[in-house]
Every structure is written in structure tokens, then in C-alpha cells.
Scaffold this active site. Structure first.
Site, short mmCIF file in Angstrom:
data_model
loop_
_atom_site.label_atom_id
_atom_site.label_comp_id
_atom_site.label_asym_id
_atom_site.label_seq_id
_atom_site.Cartn_x
_atom_site.Cartn_y
_atom_site.Cartn_z
N ASP A 180 -2.74 8.02 -2.84
CA ASP A 180 -4.08 8.61 -2.87
C ASP A 180 -4.44 9.16 -1.50
OD1 ASP A 180 -4.30 6.20 -1.47
OD2 ASP A 180 -6.35 5.85 -2.10
N ASP A 236 0.86 -1.17 0.00
CA ASP A 236 0.00 0.00 0.00
C ASP A 236 0.90 1.22 0.00
OD1 ASP A 236 -2.29 1.55 0.02
OD2 ASP A 236 -2.15 1.82 2.18
N SER A 237 0.38 2.30 -0.55
CA SER A 237 1.20 3.48 -0.84
C SER A 237 1.39 4.43 0.34
CB SER A 237 0.51 4.27 -1.94
OG SER A 237 -0.78 4.67 -1.49
N GLY A 238 0.62 4.25 1.38
CA GLY A 238 0.61 5.24 2.45
C GLY A 238 -0.66 6.07 2.40
N GLY A 239 -1.47 5.81 1.39
CA GLY A 239 -2.75 6.52 1.26
C GLY A 239 -3.67 6.27 2.44
N HIS A 257 -5.56 -19.52 12.50
CA HIS A 257 -6.91 -20.01 12.21
C HIS A 257 -7.66 -19.05 11.30
CE1 HIS A 257 -11.08 -21.17 12.47
NE2 HIS A 257 -11.30 -19.88 12.64
N GLN A 300 -11.60 6.73 -5.88
CA GLN A 300 -12.10 7.34 -4.64
C GLN A 300 -13.46 7.98 -4.92
OE1 GLN A 300 -11.04 7.17 -1.55
NE2 GLN A 300 -9.08 6.14 -1.87
N ASP A 316 -7.95 -7.17 1.00
CA ASP A 316 -6.99 -7.24 2.11
C ASP A 316 -7.71 -6.64 3.30
OD1 ASP A 316 -6.62 -4.35 1.15
OD2 ASP A 316 -5.62 -4.40 3.08
N GLY A 361 -11.23 3.97 -0.07
CA GLY A 361 -12.12 4.91 0.61
C GLY A 361 -13.42 4.30 1.09
#
Length: 376
Positions: free
Chosen positions: A146, A92-95, A340, A194, A271, A221
Site C-alpha cells: 500500500d 510489513d509489505s514496504g508500504g 522493560h 487508507q 505494532d 496511514g
RNA sequence: GGGGAGAUUCCAGAGCGGUCAAAUGGGGCAGACUGUAAAUCUGUUGGCGCAGCCUUCGGAGGUUCGAAUCCUCCUCUCCCCA
């Protein structure tokens, strides 16, 4: 890298596909365990790979950049070599941190200045350096920078934010195109739709993102506090516009029920921290419903953790024992429940795939959804 | 044998005349968690016919309009000196 659809469901928009990456093939729909700081919390790589059947995991640009730092990762030869996970990785980009760390960052047209949650130091993230950082981390799939908008979010803010996210996407693509992968395998860049919970903004965003003709597309988002129906409505709307022949990734989702409903709408990748975080908090997900293993009622229940579970921990340990581990604050408790839950999530998407191919997905899904969110 | 300290709600431990069903921590019970600042956070924890009432601060008496808090005796702990 290619995506091919093996089978499409006739009574929904669900599909079963195959996505080829620099570290092997991913069978979709798929759930990707989250390993923010280069580790899926409480789970070792062999268990992750062999027991949960995870095919791809996540890492996070912001967190890995701050610690251990790019110098370490680069010397290691990329994240795969650093943490020993040899299958695909997505970063993930940090968005999301633009949203979750909103109190300690400043957002401008240029980018975002974060104040480190570790030592308070300031770090500027721009679409350009976020591409560079993800080149260095070396994930197979990298995300555009984003702004993940909060919920609720007023229309003007959402509209303005969407403009920034779109302009940042163009900068991401430019930077991505003029740089190269560092470790000998290709990376793919996914843009993110978004638009908060506004239909017109979502439509506009989906059309813009689709026009970039990237190798896959993401929806962000959502699952930030809005009602599930609203999330499904937005997802459905956007899936109707994003190209059918490209994988669709619904970011940050979700509950087992969310996964099945979103698969029905045409989502291929997910995710979420829920299976791992909640596992550490004593919640386990099963085909029969949700169990809070810390509850007193399991105190004397010596039946196996999950009789129908696919992980070895399900047959290895009793409910009473795992409850005891939580009561005693033994770290093993969270390790067992994490394994689990991930095994369950991976079983769930694998079963969905099988049902799509066999043609009875919707019937199966509707029956499953009723049980999944019940409390045991 | 002599001197001293203390007994508080499951535990530890505040309180030292009214604002005390009693701080705080632990434990217990329950809840939350969705691109991880999270092995975190929140609520609750004497009883009931619950905006009130009842029973609680070692036991029994007493002082007072009013006591977990003051006095008397008793029981039991712990510490120091011999």
C-alpha cells in the site's frame, strides 16, 4: 487460521479474542514488537519470548529483501528458522517505506522503485513481487502493498493514492491466491484501509477492504503526525465498517495511551517502534507514567527501575545504575530499557484483555490513561 | 645552566586590534521520536532586573577611541640541548 472472540466489552467496542496462526495462537488485544531487519533491536529471542511475553513480532519486506536478501532467507528455511523465533511473525509489505523513504523512491501505478538506503541500487516493488517476497520470508501474517500517505495530505492526493492502494490490493490478492506458502504452514494476507484523515475516503476504503472478506483487516496511514483525536475519529469510523468477527490491526500505533483508547474502539492488534526506539533513547514507560532515565534527577535514585514492572530487569537494576549506563554509553542500558518497555507494553495489553473478560475494562482504562502519559 | 613554546569560557582547542560572551569537538543539561535509513536527531551550555547591561580569555601594569589579540614585568606549565 481463525479468529474467535472470547469476550466483548459492554461499555466500549473492546474485545478479547484468539487468533490462530501457523505458529500458534495469539491472544488479543496484542502488541507486536517490531523487528524490522529480523531482530527486535537490543533484545534476544529468549528474553523476548520468556520475559516480555511477546506472542508475535514483525519483520519488514523492504529491509529483509535488501539485507540479508531472499537467497539467504530461503536457504535458511524462512525467517523463523533464520532468527530462531518460533512464534508467529507478521511482515510489513514496504508500504511504510513508501512514506518514510519518500525522498528516495518513485511511485507509479505499477509499483514503487526504491533506491536502496544501503548502496543506492534501484529495486522495483510491485504488489506481485511483494507477495512473492513475503512468501519467501515466510511470515504467518503478510500485509498488502500500500501507500502509507503522509500528514498533512491534500484531498486529491489522498484520493488518488487510495485508488492506487485499492488496485494494488486486488493485484496482491490475485498473486497471493495463485501462489503457495513455502514452508509448510499457511499464511494470511491482510488488506490495509487508507484514506488519510478524510472521512469519506476512509469510509469508502473500509467498505472496499471489508468486501474482500480476508481473514483480518488493517488500518494504515494513521499515527503519522495527525492529532490523536483525529486518529481516534478515523479508527472509530473504520472499525464501524470492518467486520466484527475478523481481527483489526491498527498499524504503527502507538503510545500506551493510544493502545488503550484504540482497544476501546475495537482494535485487536498493534505494532510500534516506540517502546524499542524510545527505550534506546532512555525513555521508559510505566503504569505510573513516563520516565526519562537519562535525567539528572535519577542520579542518586537507587530504587529499582520499576517496582511494579513485570520484567526481571525491573527488580534487577536501579534507576541510578541504568542512568549511569546511558551516561557511559554502555549498550546494556538500551538492552535493559528495551526489555522493560516491551514487557510493559505486553503487560498493558494483557491487562486490557483481562479487564475486557472480567468486565471492568472501561473503568480501568480511564484510570490508566490519566497516568500513562504523565511525566515522572 | 642554555635555547624554545605556551597559559582562552567544565575539558580539548580555534581566535591574534573592533563584526568576540569568544569557532569547533567533547562533556553537562533538556527535548523529540508512533507499519525503524534512528544505540538517532534537535536545542541549550558566564551572570542579570535580559532588543540592554555586568563579569570573563594566568596575574599586575601600560599603549589605543577600542585589547583574548600589541608592549613591560611577574607567576606557572611544557619541549629541546647540556
Amino acid at each position: 487460521m481463525k479468529f474467535s472472540i472470547k469476550s466483548s466489552d459492554k461499555s466500549s467496542n473492546a474485545r478479547a479474542g484468539i487468533l490462530k496462526t501457523g505458529h500458534g495462537v495469539i491472544e488479543t488485544p496484542i502488541f507486536m514488537p517490531v523487528g524490522t531487519a529480523g531482530a527486535v533491536k537490543a533484545v534476544q529471542i529468549p528474553d523476548l519470548s520468556n520475559d516480555t511475553k511477546a506472542q508475535i513480532i514483525l519483520g519488514n519486506t523492504y529491509h529483509l529483501y535488501l539485507r540479508p536478501g531472499l537467497d539467504i532467507i530461503e536457504v535458511a528455511g524462512g525467517l523463523h528458522k533464520f532468527n530462531g523465533w518460533q512464534k508467529p511473525i507478521l511482515t510489513d509489505s514496504g508500504g511504510y517505506q513508501v512514506y518514510s523513504l519518500a525522498n528516495t523512491r518513485k511511485l507509479t501505478e505499477k509499483g514503487v522503485v526504491f533506491q536502496s538506503h544501503i548502496d543506492g541500487s534501484k529495486h522495483e516493488f510491485t504488489p506481485e513481487n511483494v507477495m512473492d517476497i513475503q512468501r519467501t520470508i515466510g511470515a504467518d501474517i503478510i500485509m498488502a502493498f500500500d501507500e502509507c500517505t503522509p500528514y498533512p495530505c491534500d484531498y486529491d492526493y489522498a484520493k488518488n493514492s487510495l485508488g492506487i492502494t485499492h488496485r494494488w490490493l486486488d493485484r496482491c490478492i490475485t498473486q497471493f491466491d495463485k501462489t503457495e506458502a513455502k514452508y509448510g504452514y499457511k499464511q494470511m494476507l491482510l488488506p490495509i484501509v487508507q484514506g488519510s484523515t478524510y472521512k469519506d475516503l476512509r469510509l469508502k476504503s473500509a467498505e472496499f477492504i471489508a468486501s474482500k472478506n480476508t481473514e483480518g483487516n488493517a488500518i494504515g496511514g494513521l499515527s503519522v503526525g495527525e492529532p490523536h483525536e483525529m486518529m481516534y475519529e478515523m479508527t472509530d469510523l473504520v472499525c464501524g465498517i470492518l467486520p466484527k468477527d475478523k481481527p483489526r490491526y491498527l498499524m504503527g500505533v502507538g503510545t500506551p495511551e493510544n493502545l488503550l483508547e484504540s482497544i476501546a474502539l475495537g482494535i485487536d492488534m498493534f505494532d510500534c517502534v516506540m517502546p524499542t526506539r524510545n527505550a534506546r533513547h532512555g525513555i521508559i514507560y510505566t503504569a505510573e507514567g513516563i520516565i526519562n532515565i537519562k535525567n539528572e534527577k535519577w542520579k542518586n535514585d537507587f530504587s529499582v527501575l520499576d517496582a511494579k514492572g513485570t520484567s526481571y530487569v525491573d527488580q534487577q537494576y536501579s534507576k541510578a545504575y541504568v542512568r549511569h549506563l546511558f551516561a557511559a554509553n554502555e549498550i546494556l542500558g538500551g538492552m535493559i530499557t528495551s526489555l522493560h518497555n516491551l514487557a510493559f507494553y505486553l503487560w498493558l495489553v494483557g491487562e486490557a484483555r483481562k479487564r475486557i473478560i472480567e468486565g471492568d475494562f472501561t473503568i480501568w482504562k480511564n484510570a490508566m490513561v490519566k497516568k500513562l502519559s504523565s511525566r515522572i
